[in-house]
Design an enzyme around this catalytic site. Structure first.
Site, mmCIF file in Angstrom:
data_model
loop_
_atom_site.group_PDB
_atom_site.id
_atom_site.type_symbol
_atom_site.label_atom_id
_atom_site.label_comp_id
_atom_site.label_asym_id
_atom_site.label_seq_id
_atom_site.Cartn_x
_atom_site.Cartn_y
_atom_site.Cartn_z
ATOM 1 N N LYS A 43 7.684 4.027 3.060
ATOM 2 C CA LYS A 43 7.265 3.128 1.910
ATOM 3 C C LYS A 43 5.779 2.508 2.579
ATOM 4 C CE LYS A 43 8.503 2.134 -2.267
ATOM 5 N NZ LYS A 43 8.884 2.908 -3.353
ATOM 6 N N ASP B 54 3.597 2.688 -6.660
ATOM 7 C CA ASP B 54 4.730 1.985 -7.053
ATOM 8 C C ASP B 54 4.235 0.833 -7.839
ATOM 9 O OD1 ASP B 54 7.798 1.749 -5.809
ATOM 10 O OD2 ASP B 54 6.764 -0.466 -5.783
HETATM 11 N N1 GLU Z 1 7.701 4.557 -5.717
HETATM 12 C C1 GLU Z 1 8.501 5.448 -6.377
HETATM 13 C C2 GLU Z 1 9.748 5.107 -5.701
HETATM 14 O O1 GLU Z 1 10.178 4.079 -5.792
HETATM 15 C C3 GLU Z 1 7.950 7.010 -6.185
HETATM 16 C C4 GLU Z 1 7.720 7.276 -4.714
HETATM 17 C C5 GLU Z 1 7.079 8.675 -4.513
HETATM 18 O O2 GLU Z 1 6.957 9.303 -5.567
HETATM 19 O O3 GLU Z 1 6.881 8.996 -3.403
HETATM 20 O O4 GLU Z 1 10.654 6.094 -5.397
#
Ligand code: GLU
Length: 453
Positions: free
Chosen positions: A133, A173
């Protein structure tokens, strides 16, 4: 302080103590770790080698953490400085995978909590993606397109060296949508001189994006909630639903609930919430939030009639049968949970990451409210990102129907594996336990197969 939803088994308390000692002040990270550790007692009892090999302690330590300065110039010619993060948490199941969050509240501990959740969420999808992340304390709100572009270019000028389709694949996100992904990918492409489509997901359809990726997190949330309802012989049809938030997850959750015959009567943003008993008008909400980037009070102003805007209020005061928290972490506390239980809510499914506090989760579980945790419920977003990577790798582009069908199938499989894992351990209906135990076991087994890593 809220009361913890779970108590950590004695065999694992030293792990949690060490996490607290080594990561001072990172409350959200502590909370995410505590929630997972709270489920792992029975798992390590059955598989003591996880303890002996110190797998859990290894997973509490990210493989790599990157923190960097992001300098950029605003429209007035002033230099601005933000902080950028990428926490590359676990790569045992595939390249690091997870979104970027741009929000003024983002600290290292925020990114670590999200990255930790992401490991297990991604494992639950059954697709070959590790967990990571990233983000920044940059606030896109009120910034011009040109400012957002310069910020994204500066951010990627540092981050590009850590990314790659086989290494680390970011996505969006909170605060990072199609516009930001475009600027980030454009800068990556310039610096590397490579059209490496699989390096980032959430791309536009004309340049390597996947159909249904925009809708995926919200749709997936409702597919999962629908499976929860079916599991207890109910359905979403005719249900009164409250969806918090009005961003990407909330908008497409509202769309899918409506398709399933439910009525979403309230939505919110950080300024307050609106109640529309006729059902939220999605065309208006999409226009306000996706095009005009307005506050939600405009919804009530433009609809008029009985539609109310409650400034600064708590959306969970609105009675509903199904609650889908789709805004942000810790948005639904113990008091709100008590209100929901009193109002007869019987299903709560987390579209956002960790929106319910531990105290709220405890209230739901004690009241026998079916509670679906985010790492299972909202996995449809990242799962469809993995489908985007698949299409990029094969230079293919699937139809909306095919992609949506795959998404539905993945969500049903996640539900099945969560439910059967919980039953296998004698905890039927405990989705928190099932998700943590199933996600952890998949990662731990792969990790052990690779030696001391
Ligand atoms: N931010 C999204 C999550 O919390 C998607 C992450 C992604 O697609 O890599 O899973």
């Amino acid at each position: 302080m809220t009361t913890p939803a779970t108590t950590i088994d004695r065999a694992l308390q030293h792990v949690y103590k060490e996490v607290l000692r080594r990561n001072p002040g990172e409350h959200e990270f502590h909370q995410a770790v505590e929630e997972v550790l709270g489920s792992l007692g029975p798992v390590v009892k059955r598989h003591p080698h996880y303890l002996a090999e110190r797998v859990i302690e290894r997973l509490c330590e990210p493989e790599r953490q990157i923190i960097f300065r992001v300098p950029w110039t605003d429209d007035a010619g002033q230099v601005q400085i933000n902080r950028g993060f990428r926490v590359e948490y676990s790569s045992v199941l595939g390249p690091y995978k997870g979104g970027l969050r741009f929000h003024p509240s983002v600290l290292l501990g925020t990114v670590k909590f999200l990255g930790f959740e992401q490991i297990f969420k991604n494992a639950l999808t059954g697709l070959p993606i590790g967990g990571g992340k990233g983000g920044s304390d940059f606030d896109p709100k009120g910034r011009s397109d040109a400012e957002v572009m310069r910020f994204c270019q500066s951010f990627m000028t540092e981050l590009y060296r850590h990314l790659g389709e086989y290494t680390d694949v970011p996505a969006g996100d909170i605060g990072v949508g199609g516009r930001e992904i475009g600027y980030l990918f454009g800068q990556y492409k310039r610096i590397t001189n490579r059209y490496e489509a699989g390096v980032i997901t959430g791309k536009g359809l004309a340049w390597g994006g996947s159909r249904a990726r925009t809708e995926a997190t919200g749709y997936g949330t409702v597919y999962f909630a629908n499976e929860m309802a079916r599991h207890v012989g109910r359905s979403l049809d005719g249900q009164r639903v409250v969806v918090s938030g009005s961003g990407n997850v909330a908008i497409y959750a509202i769309e899918k609930v409506t398709e399933f015959g439910g009525t979403v009567v309230a939505a919110s943003d950080s300024s307050g919430y609106v109640v529309d008993e006729a059902g939220i008008d999605l065309d208006l909400l999409k226009d306000l939030k996706e095009v005009r980037r307005e506050r939600i009070s405009r919804y009530a102003e433009e609809k008029g009639g009985d539609v109310r805007f409650v400034e600064g209020g708590n959306i969970w005061d609105v009675p509903c049968e199904v609650a889908l928290p789709c805004a942000t972490q810790n948005e639904l506390d113990e008091e709100a949970a008590t209100t929901l239980v009193r109002n007869g809510t019987h299903i709560v499914a987390e579209g956002a990451n960790m929106p319910c506090t531990p105290g709220a989760v405890r209230v739901f579980q004690e009241a026998d409210v079916l509670f679906g945790p985010g790492k299972a419920v909202n996995a449809g977003g990242v799962a469809t990102s993995a489908l985007e990577m698949q299409q990029n790798a094969s230079r293919d582009s699937w139809s909306f129907e095919h992609t949506d069908e795959r998404l539905g199938e993945i969500m049903r499989n996640i539900h099945e594996s969560v439910v059967t894992t919980a039953e296998d351990y004698g905890r039927p209906g405990d989705y928190v336990f099932g998700a943590n135990a199933a996600g952890f076991t998949a990662v731990a087994d792969a990790m052990l197969a690779m030696g001391v890593i």
